[in-house]
Motif scaffolding. Structure first.
Motif, PDB file in Angstrom:
ATOM      1  N   PRO A  61       0.803  -1.234   0.000  1.00  0.00           N
ATOM      2  CA  PRO A  61       0.000   0.000   0.000  1.00  0.00           C
ATOM      3  C   PRO A  61       0.832   1.279   0.000  1.00  0.00           C
ATOM      4  CG  PRO A  61      -0.998  -1.609   1.446  1.00  0.00           C
ATOM      5  CD  PRO A  61       0.300  -2.215   0.989  1.00  0.00           C
ATOM      6  N   GLN A  62       1.989   1.267   0.682  1.00  0.00           N
ATOM      7  CA  GLN A  62       2.823   2.475   0.702  1.00  0.00           C
ATOM      8  C   GLN A  62       3.505   2.748  -0.633  1.00  0.00           C
ATOM      9  OE1 GLN A  62       3.021  -0.211   2.696  1.00  0.00           O
ATOM     10  NE2 GLN A  62       5.073  -0.506   3.513  1.00  0.00           N
ATOM     11  N   ASP A  63       3.420   1.775  -1.565  1.00  0.00           N
ATOM     12  CA  ASP A  63       4.012   1.966  -2.894  1.00  0.00           C
ATOM     13  C   ASP A  63       2.983   2.406  -3.929  1.00  0.00           C
ATOM     14  OD1 ASP A  63       6.619   1.113  -2.158  1.00  0.00           O
ATOM     15  OD2 ASP A  63       5.938  -0.967  -2.252  1.00  0.00           O
ATOM     16  N   LEU A  64       1.765   2.688  -3.491  1.00  0.00           N
ATOM     17  CA  LEU A  64       0.714   2.949  -4.462  1.00  0.00           C
ATOM     18  C   LEU A  64       0.865   4.293  -5.182  1.00  0.00           C
ATOM     19  CD1 LEU A  64      -2.495   1.444  -2.863  1.00  0.00           C
ATOM     20  CD2 LEU A  64      -0.929   0.472  -4.530  1.00  0.00           C
ATOM     21  N   MET A  65       1.925   5.024  -4.871  1.00  0.00           N
ATOM     22  CA  MET A  65       2.249   6.204  -5.671  1.00  0.00           C
ATOM     23  C   MET A  65       2.408   5.816  -7.137  1.00  0.00           C
ATOM     24  SD  MET A  65       2.971   9.381  -6.163  1.00  0.00           S
ATOM     25  CE  MET A  65       3.146  10.092  -4.527  1.00  0.00           C
ATOM     26  N   ILE A  66       2.818   4.554  -7.368  1.00  0.00           N
ATOM     27  CA  ILE A  66       2.998   4.098  -8.742  1.00  0.00           C
ATOM     28  C   ILE A  66       1.689   4.190  -9.515  1.00  0.00           C
ATOM     29  CG2 ILE A  66       2.552   1.683  -8.165  1.00  0.00           C
ATOM     30  CD1 ILE A  66       5.019   2.975 -10.804  1.00  0.00           C
ATOM     31  N   LEU A  67       0.553   3.983  -8.817  1.00  0.00           N
ATOM     32  CA  LEU A  67      -0.743   4.081  -9.488  1.00  0.00           C
ATOM     33  C   LEU A  67      -0.993   5.495  -9.999  1.00  0.00           C
ATOM     34  CD1 LEU A  67      -3.220   1.916  -7.392  1.00  0.00           C
ATOM     35  CD2 LEU A  67      -2.270   1.440  -9.641  1.00  0.00           C
ATOM     36  N   ALA A  68      -0.574   6.483  -9.209  1.00  0.00           N
ATOM     37  CA  ALA A  68      -0.754   7.874  -9.643  1.00  0.00           C
ATOM     38  C   ALA A  68       0.006   8.128 -10.939  1.00  0.00           C
ATOM     39  CB  ALA A  68      -0.282   8.827  -8.552  1.00  0.00           C
ATOM     40  N   VAL A 115       0.946   5.818 -13.154  1.00  0.00           N
ATOM     41  CA  VAL A 115       0.320   5.039 -14.230  1.00  0.00           C
ATOM     42  C   VAL A 115      -0.912   5.747 -14.758  1.00  0.00           C
ATOM     43  CG1 VAL A 115      -0.901   2.897 -14.747  1.00  0.00           C
ATOM     44  CG2 VAL A 115       1.230   2.820 -13.454  1.00  0.00           C
ATOM     45  N   PHE A 116      -1.754   6.261 -13.843  1.00  0.00           N
ATOM     46  CA  PHE A 116      -2.975   6.949 -14.269  1.00  0.00           C
ATOM     47  C   PHE A 116      -2.656   8.235 -15.030  1.00  0.00           C
ATOM     48  CE2 PHE A 116      -5.399   4.884 -10.549  1.00  0.00           C
ATOM     49  CZ  PHE A 116      -5.728   3.805 -11.342  1.00  0.00           C
ATOM     50  N   MET A 117      -1.654   8.973 -14.562  1.00  0.00           N
ATOM     51  CA  MET A 117      -1.284  10.213 -15.251  1.00  0.00           C
ATOM     52  C   MET A 117      -0.727   9.927 -16.643  1.00  0.00           C
ATOM     53  SD  MET A 117       0.251  12.924 -12.468  1.00  0.00           S
ATOM     54  CE  MET A 117       1.407  11.807 -11.679  1.00  0.00           C
ATOM     55  N   ALA A 118       0.152   8.910 -16.739  1.00  0.00           N
ATOM     56  CA  ALA A 118       0.711   8.555 -18.044  1.00  0.00           C
ATOM     57  C   ALA A 118      -0.392   8.073 -18.983  1.00  0.00           C
ATOM     58  CB  ALA A 118       1.784   7.473 -17.879  1.00  0.00           C
ATOM     59  N   SER A 119      -1.332   7.294 -18.463  1.00  0.00           N
ATOM     60  CA  SER A 119      -2.431   6.792 -19.286  1.00  0.00           C
ATOM     61  C   SER A 119      -3.313   7.944 -19.759  1.00  0.00           C
ATOM     62  CB  SER A 119      -3.275   5.792 -18.494  1.00  0.00           C
ATOM     63  OG  SER A 119      -2.495   4.692 -18.094  1.00  0.00           O
ATOM     64  N   ALA A 120      -3.579   8.895 -18.866  1.00  0.00           N
ATOM     65  CA  ALA A 120      -4.424  10.034 -19.232  1.00  0.00           C
ATOM     66  C   ALA A 120      -3.769  10.885 -20.321  1.00  0.00           C
ATOM     67  CB  ALA A 120      -4.715  10.889 -17.999  1.00  0.00           C
ATOM     68  N   PHE A 121      -2.503  11.230 -20.124  1.00  0.00           N
ATOM     69  CA  PHE A 121      -1.813  12.038 -21.134  1.00  0.00           C
ATOM     70  C   PHE A 121      -1.674  11.269 -22.450  1.00  0.00           C
ATOM     71  CE2 PHE A 121       0.221  14.345 -17.391  1.00  0.00           C
ATOM     72  CZ  PHE A 121      -0.572  15.469 -17.558  1.00  0.00           C
ATOM     73  N   GLY A 122      -1.430   9.949 -22.355  1.00  0.00           N
ATOM     74  CA  GLY A 122      -1.362   9.141 -23.571  1.00  0.00           C
ATOM     75  C   GLY A 122      -2.679   9.118 -24.315  1.00  0.00           C
ATOM     76  N   LEU A 123      -3.775   9.024 -23.560  1.00  0.00           N
ATOM     77  CA  LEU A 123      -5.102   9.043 -24.178  1.00  0.00           C
ATOM     78  C   LEU A 123      -5.390  10.396 -24.810  1.00  0.00           C
ATOM     79  CD1 LEU A 123      -7.730   7.490 -24.680  1.00  0.00           C
ATOM     80  CD2 LEU A 123      -8.547   8.323 -22.473  1.00  0.00           C
ATOM     81  N   PHE A 124      -4.987  11.473 -24.136  1.00  0.00           N
ATOM     82  CA  PHE A 124      -5.171  12.814 -24.706  1.00  0.00           C
ATOM     83  C   PHE A 124      -4.380  12.962 -26.006  1.00  0.00           C
ATOM     84  CE2 PHE A 124      -5.778  14.602 -20.145  1.00  0.00           C
ATOM     85  CZ  PHE A 124      -7.019  13.990 -20.085  1.00  0.00           C
ATOM     86  N   PHE A 125      -3.163  12.408 -26.012  1.00  0.00           N
ATOM     87  CA  PHE A 125      -2.328  12.475 -27.215  1.00  0.00           C
ATOM     88  C   PHE A 125      -2.985  11.736 -28.377  1.00  0.00           C
ATOM     89  CE2 PHE A 125       0.870  10.077 -29.690  1.00  0.00           C
ATOM     90  CZ  PHE A 125       1.471  11.135 -30.363  1.00  0.00           C
ATOM     91  N   VAL A 134       9.535   9.847 -15.262  1.00  0.00           N
ATOM     92  CA  VAL A 134       9.487  10.011 -13.807  1.00  0.00           C
ATOM     93  C   VAL A 134       9.075   8.711 -13.132  1.00  0.00           C
ATOM     94  CG1 VAL A 134       8.307  11.213 -11.923  1.00  0.00           C
ATOM     95  CG2 VAL A 134       9.041  12.491 -13.936  1.00  0.00           C
ATOM     96  N   MET A 135       8.115   7.998 -13.730  1.00  0.00           N
ATOM     97  CA  MET A 135       7.651   6.739 -13.156  1.00  0.00           C
ATOM     98  C   MET A 135       8.778   5.705 -13.117  1.00  0.00           C
ATOM     99  SD  MET A 135       4.455   4.321 -14.344  1.00  0.00           S
ATOM    100  CE  MET A 135       5.254   3.798 -15.875  1.00  0.00           C
ATOM    101  N   PHE A 136       9.527   5.589 -14.212  1.00  0.00           N
ATOM    102  CA  PHE A 136      10.610   4.608 -14.251  1.00  0.00           C
ATOM    103  C   PHE A 136      11.771   5.010 -13.341  1.00  0.00           C
ATOM    104  CE2 PHE A 136       8.609   3.349 -18.342  1.00  0.00           C
ATOM    105  CZ  PHE A 136       8.412   2.005 -18.025  1.00  0.00           C
ATOM    106  N   VAL A 137      12.012   6.310 -13.203  1.00  0.00           N
ATOM    107  CA  VAL A 137      13.039   6.761 -12.251  1.00  0.00           C
ATOM    108  C   VAL A 137      12.607   6.398 -10.830  1.00  0.00           C
ATOM    109  CG1 VAL A 137      14.123   8.795 -11.233  1.00  0.00           C
ATOM    110  CG2 VAL A 137      13.948   8.593 -13.717  1.00  0.00           C
ATOM    111  N   TRP A 138      11.329   6.637 -10.521  1.00  0.00           N
ATOM    112  CA  TRP A 138      10.805   6.286  -9.194  1.00  0.00           C
ATOM    113  C   TRP A 138      10.961   4.782  -8.942  1.00  0.00           C
ATOM    114  CZ3 TRP A 138       6.983   3.104  -7.309  1.00  0.00           C
ATOM    115  CH2 TRP A 138       6.582   3.314  -5.993  1.00  0.00           C
ATOM    116  N   LEU A 139      10.659   3.982  -9.968  1.00  0.00           N
ATOM    117  CA  LEU A 139      10.784   2.534  -9.821  1.00  0.00           C
ATOM    118  C   LEU A 139      12.239   2.120  -9.621  1.00  0.00           C
ATOM    119  CD1 LEU A 139       8.279   1.222 -12.523  1.00  0.00           C
ATOM    120  CD2 LEU A 139       8.104   0.898 -10.052  1.00  0.00           C
ATOM    121  N   SER A 140      13.156   2.775 -10.333  1.00  0.00           N
ATOM    122  CA  SER A 140      14.574   2.411 -10.212  1.00  0.00           C
ATOM    123  C   SER A 140      15.129   2.780  -8.843  1.00  0.00           C
ATOM    124  CB  SER A 140      15.387   3.103 -11.312  1.00  0.00           C
ATOM    125  OG  SER A 140      15.386   4.511 -11.128  1.00  0.00           O
ATOM    126  N   LEU A 141      14.579   3.826  -8.217  1.00  0.00           N
ATOM    127  CA  LEU A 141      15.052   4.255  -6.901  1.00  0.00           C
ATOM    128  C   LEU A 141      14.328   3.530  -5.768  1.00  0.00           C
ATOM    129  CD1 LEU A 141      15.301   8.111  -7.485  1.00  0.00           C
ATOM    130  CD2 LEU A 141      17.163   6.436  -7.488  1.00  0.00           C
TER     131      LEU A 141
END
Length: 460
Positions: A77-84, A86-96, A342-349
């Motif tokens: 649960p403390q890692d669920l920042m990843i969902l934010a 994912v949702f942001m990337a999906s939203a911007f991708g859909l807008f594109f 940013v998501m992949f950097v967060w995952l790598s750290l």
């Protein structure tokens, strides 16, 4: 392709569909693309839960134990920042995609569209083609009609049940889920959720269908905000098609004052939303391209040029070259890439261990008769890996400190343990009442897996 799309040439009619829509089955380029994509998406949806990784289900959102396993990574649960992210990337991708190709998501990969066309495919195989289905619905209830309707709805319910069960296998280990199904051992909670998702699938794809896209889905309401004059949409060439009307195949329609549109109405009959694209741009259009395939078939039969209905932008229709520097499109693409980076950097750290230091607020420290200060702590250690791990605890920042802690802390995969730790040091050598220290929790299997947490040692 050029046509005049001034307001006086557009026939805009409000969307109104009171009767059922009988979608004609259509073959063609865009239908083939959609069908291949649908099979790929459905196969992926079904097979992903069965994939194993390191002896465990590769993708599992175990809500009951609050473990979310994605191949080699376990998220808590403390890692669920990843969902934010994912949702942001999906939203911007859909807008594109929307700014570039309109509602192509809706027409090709949206689950509602995929399952709706799957249900329509079953309906076509059981009840016959469009005209046969209309005739069947208008006929009285006899043995033939009851048999066909029963077969269709049983097939729909079976697909809905398999869909719901597959969806649940993302949250419950798939082998456990199906084993309990075969032995009739499902709990009431599992039965409830499978039943709910089954009902939703059956209702949405079998009955609501296009109404989910035109009434319930919010995307249809705000998607036009992302359109511009370079967005590729399904459009009808008004100048070439009008005046529309029936004619003989070999007749000179130009001499009769007719355009290329033969008014066959096939573009309406194949439309899942039941609209007439010749009435102009409408928000109900999901950019599926079925009307393009239908119209091209008709154009081929009459020997006319294809693409009377085609994917085209407003600028292309007016003969204006599309802008290479579309700021809106570049902006959406940049935001999508930036969010993914940013998501992949967060995952790598992200570290495969989580440590928290808990202090007893009622007794920060205690002094013994020899002048030594004792500080009690509780370390909360979470093993985020998918294998059992052993950890050691050490302290730095305080000289000659006596550490009372287990020599080896064994933690199962994805588990959390509370470890009591007591530090004891000579208070006469400590210069401040709150001396900064660091706890170091390190894996014995892999020295690179460690976590350093700051805290304080208190004395008089």
């Amino acid at each position: 392709m050029k046509f005049d799309i001034k307001e006086e040439n557009l026939i805009i009619k409000p969307y109104k569909q009171d009767s059922a829509i009988y979608v004609r089955e259509q073959k063609g380029k865009f239908q083939k693309i959609r069908r291949y994509l649908s099979w790929i998406l459905m196969a992926s949806f079904i097979l992903i839960p069965w994939k194993n990784y390191n002896g465990s289900q590769a993708f599992l959102l175990d809500v009951s134990s609050q473990h979310f396993r994605v191949f080699g990574a376990t998220f808590l649960p403390q890692d669920l920042m990843i969902l934010a992210w994912v949702f942001m990337a999906s939203a911007f991708g859909l807008f594109f995609i929307t700014n570039w190709l309109g509602r192509v998501w809706c027409g090709y990969v949206c689950p509602q569209t995929v399952w709706m066309l799957l249900f329509t495919w079953v309906e076509h195989r059981v009840e016959g083609n469009r005209n046969q289905r209309i005739k069947l619905d208008k006929s009285g209830w006899d043995t033939k009609k009851v048999t066909k309707k029963t077969i269709k709805h049983v097939a729909w319910l079976l697909i809905s049940f398999l869909t719901a069960t597959t969806f649940m296998s993302y949250f419950i280990p798939v082998r456990t889920l199906y084993s309990e199904l075969l032995h009739f051992e499902w709990s009431g909670l599992v039965t409830f959720w499978v039943g709910l998702f089954m009902f939703c699938t059956y209702g949405n794809a079998g009955f609501l269908r296009e109404k989910m896209c035109t009434v319930a889905c919010p995307y249809a309401r705000f998607q036009s905000v992302m359109f511009d004059k370079d967005t590729k949409l399904v459009t009808y060439d008004v100048a070439r098609g009008e005046n529309r009307g029936p004619r003989k195949r070999k007749a000179d329609h130009k001499a009769q004052g007719l355009g290329d549109c033969v008014d066959c109405n096939l573009c309406v009959e194949v439309c899942p939303a039941g609209i007439d694209i010749r009435n102009g741009l409408q928000y109900e259009c999901i950019n599926c391209g079925l009307c393009i395939d239908a119209c091209n078939d008709t154009m081929d039969k009459f020997g006319y040029a294809r693409d009377l209905i085609a994917y085209s932008s407003e600028n292309s229709a007016l003969g204006i070259k599309s802008r290479s520097g579309n700021l809106k499109l570049i902006g959406y693409a940049s935001l999508t890439v930036l969010t993914l980076v940013v998501m992949f950097v967060w995952l790598s750290l992200r570290t495969p261990i989580e440590v928290s230091v808990i202090r007893d607020r009622n007794a920060l420290y205690r002094m013994d008769y020899m002048g030594y200060a004792e500080n009690p702590y509780t370390l909360s250690i979470v093993n985020k890996t998918q294998q059992p791990m052993s950890y050691t605890v050490s302290v730095r920042g305080l000289e000659d400190v006596e550490v009372s802690a287990p020599k080896q802390i064994n933690i199962d995969a994805g588990a959390m343990v509370l470890v009591p730790v007591t530090l004891k040091a000579d208070a006469s050598f400590i210069k401040s009442k709150a001396h900064p220290i660091e706890f170091i929790v390190e894996s014995q299997q892999n020295a690179e897996i460690q976590m350093v947490k700051k805290s304080y040692f208190y004395s008089k």
